[in-house]
Scaffold this motif. Structure first.
Motif, PDB file in Angstrom:
ATOM      1  N   THR A   9      50.763  72.311  13.723  1.00 37.18           N
ATOM      2  CA  THR A   9      51.514  71.290  12.997  1.00 37.18           C
ATOM      3  C   THR A   9      52.348  72.014  11.941  1.00 37.18           C
ATOM      4  OG1 THR A   9      49.774  71.058  11.374  1.00 37.18           O
ATOM      5  CG2 THR A   9      49.673  69.607  13.321  1.00 37.18           C
ATOM      6  N   GLY A  65      51.679  55.115  12.318  1.00 39.50           N
ATOM      7  CA  GLY A  65      50.546  55.713  11.627  1.00 39.50           C
ATOM      8  C   GLY A  65      50.755  57.198  11.384  1.00 39.50           C
ATOM      9  N   SER A  66      49.883  57.795  10.581  1.00 34.52           N
ATOM     10  CA  SER A  66      50.109  59.184  10.176  1.00 34.52           C
ATOM     11  C   SER A  66      49.941  60.153  11.344  1.00 34.52           C
ATOM     12  CB  SER A  66      49.190  59.564   9.025  1.00 34.52           C
ATOM     13  OG  SER A  66      47.853  59.401   9.407  1.00 34.52           O
ATOM     14  N   GLU A  67      49.090  59.812  12.319  1.00 35.73           N
ATOM     15  CA  GLU A  67      48.924  60.702  13.467  1.00 35.73           C
ATOM     16  C   GLU A  67      50.199  60.727  14.311  1.00 35.73           C
ATOM     17  OE1 GLU A  67      45.767  61.330  17.151  1.00 35.73           O
ATOM     18  OE2 GLU A  67      45.252  59.991  15.493  1.00 35.73           O
ATOM     19  N   GLU A  68      50.769  59.536  14.556  1.00 33.79           N
ATOM     20  CA  GLU A  68      52.014  59.459  15.322  1.00 33.79           C
ATOM     21  C   GLU A  68      53.147  60.111  14.536  1.00 33.79           C
ATOM     22  OE1 GLU A  68      53.098  59.004  18.195  1.00 33.79           O
ATOM     23  OE2 GLU A  68      55.236  58.633  17.875  1.00 33.79           O
ATOM     24  N   SER A 100      52.883  62.642  12.435  1.00 32.84           N
ATOM     25  CA  SER A 100      52.694  64.095  12.560  1.00 32.84           C
ATOM     26  C   SER A 100      53.137  64.585  13.922  1.00 32.84           C
ATOM     27  CB  SER A 100      51.224  64.473  12.351  1.00 32.84           C
ATOM     28  OG  SER A 100      50.864  64.279  11.015  1.00 32.84           O
ATOM     29  N   SER A 101      52.813  63.807  14.943  1.00 27.25           N
ATOM     30  CA  SER A 101      53.204  64.175  16.302  1.00 27.25           C
ATOM     31  C   SER A 101      54.726  64.167  16.445  1.00 27.25           C
ATOM     32  CB  SER A 101      52.556  63.200  17.295  1.00 27.25           C
ATOM     33  OG  SER A 101      53.091  63.374  18.584  1.00 27.25           O
TER      34      SER A 101
END
Lengths: 390, 390
Positions: B145, B122-125, B127-128
């Motif tokens: 970020t 997913g986009s959160e993972e 970005s992380s």
């Protein structure tokens, strides 16, 4: 191609270094290796670092740049820094790239480092990160962990060659004894065959004392062209061969799971490059991530007949003072296995031995040493040969 | 040191490749590059692959061995395979190591590949995972970020030099236009300055159309000694320079955040190695992870006076047909940014252009091309120069 020498070495303490971060231990190893070589950062042309999984263990990639920065090599010197990864063979490959950089004439003074900080995550996350060295789609997703993979290798070795649990245990007993003589080792306690056999079973037939531990640690080497090595040290140690080979990443695709073909091929290439034979080697650091791995390694490297690795070990032929001392550092089993550092630590041990500075674990009169570093269950193997005389 | 040529190239389609895995796209790129060079796997001496975060994106490390295996280079050929990582500069560093392997004489035929499969999380993972390219302890943990980090660079550039949001937008408009002419590009839609300015704000002043996307893709090159390159192709393209430099990993430690010193130093080293000046370069692929990054890059590489990057872009000087065409592929912005592949894709574009095979986006009469690949916010930069004639 130029001859290459090692002019400085340093290991940090190996163990559960909860008070230190990855950047702390790498700087400690790098600065120590530079101090050992008697040189400063301004002379460094490039930096290679082996690290398996900074992304999973400490949420940090871009490990080369991180290390150059915290070593003071970035801001004004802008020293190129490159991370190399091949699972548990990351350190050995970093050394190989560093050798190529010097041998080719691209660089003169190069640091080869390796590091892993593994204890900042829980054991389940650590196991999951390590499983990423195997074939995720065909092994990891089916539940195969590394103890399970090496247990299958052990089972077939026992079935085919009559290797026993006692012989596996002898590997751990020897390596703990060697580790007890190594100031940086994670485990300095001596153990017995019964201790191993009575320890908890991890993946039958491998007990917990058949397995290398989770470890934090960093190691560093300073490399230079052989022609100028005496400018820096009275005891340069020379690289005689660097060789690397690949095999299938999943175990089920192999020709024979009791032989690591990548080890066999890398060793053949290394012996050919050095114009040496197994009988010429005085000591070897092999990749004993599990006790069965050391038995396969000494067979695949030509130090024991196929199937006789267990017997040779039980006979004491691989002990210090034996025919071919194996893992005088304590190996991955007792010295510890910070996965990205291991390949460099092996070279530090061989250099220390060939210099005659190994103290109570010294192999007397050692002229030629070898390192053998494996990624995963043998999809990558890298072999180096070192000598005391040029 | 030997001269090195590129004799085969291939990009996969860049985009959201949900039906394909990392191993699928790397094999597609590698096999395509070999087919382009007209050679088989048996001639391959080694393989280098750039990959930033297999561990985070697909739970898989040991990427070199994985790729050698699924390319048929492991089981019988045992071809050495090495993964190189420097965040978004991983591909450029893989190319650099491959060049060194051939130039030094260690190897003859070498594959340099790059790949990233980013859309399986997913986009959160995602970005992380990408944040792990910055300084985890001093930037990531404080919530920085990459859009935030580049927004700070943009803010200071605007404040100090009067650069405008419209000028930033012109970078995206140009790159989408170029991408519309590139069959492999993730985005082929043309956009306007107003489209950019009216798109949602990600990190002020960067709108979403100022940012490169999350992309799956793989790219591969086949390298050979220049002396034998004509055996394989009528249009070998020659490496004139490879240069790499490091800078502090965290932005706050820099001398000046509107200049990437690693780019300045790598470019200086590359021009010196090639005995060329910025005026000699006919086209360049720069690392436009954000629109401001392209503006800084053309300044730092010597194609625009410091502070004038925005004006030069708005004037059309960096368009195809302009003084110095920048990112004819569509750049990271429109062609897409599979982080480990980008450095190799840039080289594929330059080779395609220098061969005269770039179709509607062809830069007429191009003799010299450059690639510029950055890791993180500039802790690593790698610059290559290529030529049509030896």
């Amino acid at each position: 191609m130029r001859d290459v020498a090692i002019i400085g070495v340093k290991n940090t303490k190996f163990g559960e270094l909860w008070g230190k971060s990855l950047r702390d231990i790498v700087v400690e190893a790098g600065a120590g290796a530079l101090e050992d070589a008697g040189i400063g950062g301004k002379e460094i042309d490039s930096l290679y670092v082996g690290n398996m999984s900074g992304g999973r263990f400490i949420d940090q990639e871009h490990i080369g740049a991180l290390i150059a920065d915290y070593s003071g090599l970035s801001k004004n010197l802008h020293v190129p820094a490159t991370r190399v990864e091949a699972a548990c063979a990351s350190g050995g490959l970093a050394l190989r790239q560093a050798i190529m950089a010097v041998a080719s004439g691209y660089n003169d003074i190069v640091i080869a480092a390796g590091a892993e900080k593994m204890t900042d995550v829980g054991s389940e996350e650590a196991s999951s990160a390590l499983a990423a060295a195997a074939d995720r789609e065909w092994e990891g997703m089916a539940g195969a962990t590394f103890p399970g993979i090496y247990a299958m290798i052990a089972r077939l070795h026992m079935h085919r060659y009559g290797t026993t649990s006692e012989q596996l245990a002898e590997v751990a007993v020897k390596n703990h004894k060697n580790g007890s003589l190594n100031p940086i080792a994670q485990y300095k306690n001596r153990i017995t065959v019964d201790d191993v056999l009575n320890s908890i079973m991890v993946a039958d037939p491998l007990h917990i004392f058949d397995c290398s531990p989770i470890t934090d640690g960093a190691s560093a080497l300073v490399l230079a062209p052989a022609d100028i090595a005496h400018k820096y040290t009275d005891t340069p140690i020379y690289i005689r061969a660097t060789a690397q080979a690949s095999d299938t990443i999943a175990l089920h695709d192999r020709r024979d799971i009791t032989t690591l073909d990548a080890t066999v091929v890398a060793a053949k290439r290394a012996y050919s490059m050095a114009k040496l034979k197994p009988e010429d080697i005085d000591l070897v650091e092999v990749h004993d991530c599990f006790t069965i791995a050391e038995i396969c390694a000494i067979e695949d490297l030509g130090f024991a007949e196929k199937g006789k690795g267990g017997i040779v070990t039980a006979n004491g032929e691989t002990a210090i003072g034996g025919r071919i001392p194996v893992n005088t550092s304590g190996g991955l089993k007792a010295c510890g296995h910070p996965v990205g550092a291991t390949g460099i630590k092996q070279a530090v041990e061989i250099v220390t031995q060939l210099r005659g500075e190994a103290g109570k674990r010294q192999v007397e009169g050692a002229e030629y040493g070898m390192t053998h570093n494996v990624g995963g269950s043998g999809a990558t193997a890298v072999v180096h040969i070192f000598s005391r005389e040029r």
